[in-house]
Design an enzyme around this catalytic site. Structure first.
Site, mmCIF file in Angstrom:
data_model
loop_
_atom_site.group_PDB
_atom_site.id
_atom_site.type_symbol
_atom_site.label_atom_id
_atom_site.label_comp_id
_atom_site.label_asym_id
_atom_site.label_seq_id
_atom_site.Cartn_x
_atom_site.Cartn_y
_atom_site.Cartn_z
ATOM 1 N N GLY A 60 0.865 -1.272 0.170
ATOM 2 C CA GLY A 60 0.081 -0.087 0.225
ATOM 3 C C GLY A 60 0.831 1.156 -0.133
ATOM 4 O O GLY A 60 2.062 1.283 0.339
ATOM 5 N N CYS A 87 5.666 -5.952 1.698
ATOM 6 C CA CYS A 87 5.718 -4.521 1.475
ATOM 7 C C CYS A 87 5.013 -4.059 2.707
ATOM 8 O O CYS A 87 5.625 -4.164 4.229
ATOM 9 C CB CYS A 87 5.507 -3.889 0.030
ATOM 10 S SG CYS A 87 6.096 -2.487 -0.105
ATOM 11 N N TYR A 88 3.996 -3.084 2.525
ATOM 12 C CA TYR A 88 3.361 -2.349 3.584
ATOM 13 C C TYR A 88 3.063 -3.374 4.439
ATOM 14 O O TYR A 88 2.925 -3.062 5.671
ATOM 15 C CB TYR A 88 2.254 -1.500 2.670
ATOM 16 C CG TYR A 88 1.869 -0.627 3.919
ATOM 17 C CD1 TYR A 88 2.045 0.497 4.486
ATOM 18 C CD2 TYR A 88 0.520 -1.205 4.518
ATOM 19 C CE1 TYR A 88 1.276 1.239 5.361
ATOM 20 C CE2 TYR A 88 -0.385 -0.583 5.623
ATOM 21 C CZ TYR A 88 0.249 0.678 6.051
ATOM 22 O OH TYR A 88 -0.484 1.603 6.969
ATOM 23 N N HIS A 172 7.690 -7.992 -3.958
ATOM 24 C CA HIS A 172 6.420 -8.431 -4.236
ATOM 25 C C HIS A 172 6.300 -9.534 -5.129
ATOM 26 O O HIS A 172 6.707 -9.766 -6.168
ATOM 27 C CB HIS A 172 5.631 -7.363 -5.334
ATOM 28 C CG HIS A 172 5.328 -6.036 -4.641
ATOM 29 N ND1 HIS A 172 4.020 -5.968 -3.683
ATOM 30 C CD2 HIS A 172 6.281 -4.805 -4.251
ATOM 31 C CE1 HIS A 172 4.301 -4.813 -2.984
ATOM 32 N NE2 HIS A 172 5.218 -4.156 -3.592
ATOM 33 N N GLU A 174 4.083 -11.624 -6.044
ATOM 34 C CA GLU A 174 2.874 -11.663 -6.838
ATOM 35 C C GLU A 174 3.100 -11.041 -8.413
ATOM 36 O O GLU A 174 2.299 -11.209 -9.242
ATOM 37 C CB GLU A 174 1.694 -11.017 -6.203
ATOM 38 C CG GLU A 174 1.637 -9.312 -6.185
ATOM 39 C CD GLU A 174 2.411 -8.773 -5.027
ATOM 40 O OE1 GLU A 174 3.268 -9.446 -4.319
ATOM 41 O OE2 GLU A 174 2.103 -7.682 -4.618
ATOM 42 N N ASP A 229 -21.115 -10.935 -18.653
ATOM 43 C CA ASP A 229 -21.150 -11.116 -17.299
ATOM 44 C C ASP A 229 -22.681 -11.644 -16.853
ATOM 45 O O ASP A 229 -22.742 -12.575 -16.077
ATOM 46 C CB ASP A 229 -20.714 -9.876 -16.573
ATOM 47 C CG ASP A 229 -19.354 -9.318 -17.208
ATOM 48 O OD1 ASP A 229 -18.674 -10.233 -17.522
ATOM 49 O OD2 ASP A 229 -19.391 -8.272 -17.107
ATOM 50 N N LYS A 369 -13.100 -10.136 -15.840
ATOM 51 C CA LYS A 369 -13.628 -10.602 -16.892
ATOM 52 C C LYS A 369 -13.047 -12.015 -17.712
ATOM 53 O O LYS A 369 -14.050 -13.061 -17.845
ATOM 54 C CB LYS A 369 -13.585 -9.582 -18.057
ATOM 55 C CG LYS A 369 -14.070 -9.740 -19.622
ATOM 56 C CD LYS A 369 -15.461 -9.524 -19.500
ATOM 57 C CE LYS A 369 -15.848 -8.208 -19.540
ATOM 58 N NZ LYS A 369 -17.310 -7.825 -19.588
#
Ligand code: XMP
Length: 513
Positions: A60, A87-88, A172, A174, A229, A369
């Site tokens: 963040g 991180c944060y 990170h 990710e 959707d 999506k």
């Protein structure tokens, strides 16, 4: 709050406003465990803890030592559930458990080499040194009591720590630029004892169970728009609750051509009751005189709510209104947490007005999506519907710049159809995320049949994207652009010039309004 009470095991990702927060969920889901994002101020009572195997604290933009910096419910540290802070998130663990966080002498942005001090655990199977991706200005300078440092970089003594099944990583894992990031996340899932049996099929099964449980004896009105959707949602609901489902299709006068036909054929083939409401004149009257894009979006959202309520009264009773809202709709409307900025208010987000009696059901509100397209595949939604370009709920109103008038809508609809047709003819429709025509109030002098004409300017927009969060303009072949332009000026009355939009997102967005 907890969307999937029926899920057997899941990871909670607590969001502190990172750009990558939902990406963490995505990576975990791709590794076979259901993951869901929670705002940082979620209290543990709001989470169905029985199924939670691990908690991730995201990154963040804040500094933990600033007043008002976002914190998590401190009681998560007493649950005995493994926790991973990124991180944060790592800095917050240090801050809350008695370590120390300070501004870093050297900010690390981008590639940094990490040296592992203690292998095994979160670093099992990861080499002693690897490249990671960092983005931080603060640094942990002292670990909390009982914790030990397990990695460093040339600028920071504590690039990772561990203690009592709680882990902190300054980098990170990710993002795809971090080497062995997937392995590190996978190690965390092992530590959490996840069985990793989650698949999109499980999502479908779990959703069906949960929808049945939630809806009980109630009846559901599902708003369908012709897009993938809401159509997929309607098919899922049909599976879950059978004839307790009715669908509503509102013609708001802002639709592409043929929108109703596809969805009505598909839903009637599986026996869904479909209510069609022609509300085009009231939407156009409501939009008259509105120039501001946010005002337009809010007026459309409000009008939809009124039409849904009236239809529910006339055909009901319905206790639930189901919508195919996705995660990007929520984050852009700043409903994902108080930390993200409002980019644009999506028509179906922001909560329905207080007077609306039906409760909202949004089973896809954590998905992207491409994940919904996977579900559509599992539910045998035909490709023509599954792969159709996304279309915004407020329809052509957000492709008409300035006041929405019948004349501009007509140009926008016809020119948009030509854009789609030419992409299909060139065999590149499915390589493009979205392509359409935009019309505003700018005019250009033209010369037709030796006469002067002062007509409208139409802008073609074609973008590539994977999740609509970022997008780039597509380098369409010149011949295709030429054919689109020629056909638009020849076939659409009142257009004298065609331009092409060459801005990515950011700084632009996909729809112009
Ligand atoms: P933007 O324009 O924000 O759009 O880059 C991102 C994606 O979302 C679609 N979009 C909407 N979809 N309701 C929707 O259902 C809305 O209010 C809305 N606004 C934008 C847009 O078409 C793109 O795919």
């Amino acid at each position: 709050m907890d969307s999937f009470q029926g899920i057997r095991e899941k990871i909670c990702v607590i969001d502190f406003g990172s750009q990558y927060a939902n990406l963490i969920c995505r990576r975990i889901r791709d590794l076979g465990v259901y993951a869901e994002l929670y705002p940082h101020d979620t209290r543990i009572e709001e989470i169905n803890l029985g199924s939670v195997k691990g908690i991730v604290l995201s990154g963040g933009p804040s500094s933990v030592y600033e007043s008002g910096a976002p914190e998590a419910d401190k009681r998560i540290f007493d649950l005995g559930i493994p926790i991973l802070g990124l991180c944060y998130g790592m800095q917050l663990i240090a801050h809350l458990l008695g370590g120390k966080v300070e501004p870093a002498a050297v900010h690390e942005y981008g590639k940094e080499r990490v040296s592992v001090i203690k292998d095994g655990g979160i670093f099992r199977g990861v080499p002693g040194e690897f490249n990671s991706w960092m983005s931080h200005g603060d640094i942990v300078t002292a670990t909390p009591g009982g914790f030990e440092k397990i990695a460093l970089t040339s600028n920071s003594e504590i690039a990772a720590f561990e203690g009592k099944r709680i882990y902190g990583l300054q980098f990170h894992p990710e993002v795809s630029h971090t080497e062995f990031g997937e392995k590190i996340i996978s190690n965390f899932l092992e530590i959490c004892g996840c069985s990793r049996s989650w698949r999109m099929e499980s999502f479908v099964e779990d959703s069906i169970m949960q929808i049945r449980e939630k809806v009980g004896k109630g009846r559901v009105l599902c708003a369908v728009s012709g897009g993938v959707d809401s159509t997929t949602l309607a098919i899922l609901l049909r599976e879950a609750i059978g004839d307790k489902l009715s669908c509503i299709f509102v013609d708001n006068g802002l639709l592409r051509e043929g929108e109703f036909d596809g969805v009505s054929a598909l839903l009637s083939s599986i026996g869904v009751n479909l209510i069609k409401v022609d509300a085009s004149s009231r939407f156009l009257a409501r939009l008259s005189g509105i120039l501001d894009p946010e005002e337009k979006r809010k007026a459309i959202g409000d009008e939809f709510a009124k039409v849904f309520s009236e239809a529910a009264e006339a055909n009901g009773p319905f206790q639930w209104l189901a919508q195919g809202t996705l995660y990007p709709d929520i984050i852009e409307s700043s409903m994902a947490g108080k930390l993200a900025a409002v980019i644009k208010t999506h028509h179906n987000v922001g909560g329905m007005p207080g007077w609306m009696k039906m409760k909202i059901l949004e089973p896809f509100n954590q998905l992207y999506k491409d994940e919904v397209r996977k579900i559509a595949g599992l539910l045998s939604v035909p490709d023509s519907m599954r792969l159709r370009h996304p279309f915004p709920g407020p329809g052509l109103a957000v492709r008409v710049i300035g006041e929405v008038t019948s004349e501009k809508l007509n140009i926008c609809r016809k020119a948009g159809k030509i854009v789609e047709e030419e992409l299909i003819a060139a065999g590149i429709y499915s390589e493009v995320w979205q392509a359409f025509a935009v019309v505003g109030d700018d005019r250009a002098v033209g010369v037709v049949g030796d006469k002067r004409r002062y007509g409208r300017i139409v802008t073609i927009r074609a973008v590539s994207s994977v999740d609509a969060m970022t997008a780039d303009w597509v380098r369409l072949p010149y011949e295709v652009m030429g054919r689109m332009s020629g056909r638009i000026t020849n076939e659409v009355d009142g257009v004298t010039m065609v331009t092409y939009a060459i801005s990515s997102k950011p700084p632009a967005t996909i729809e112009p309004q």
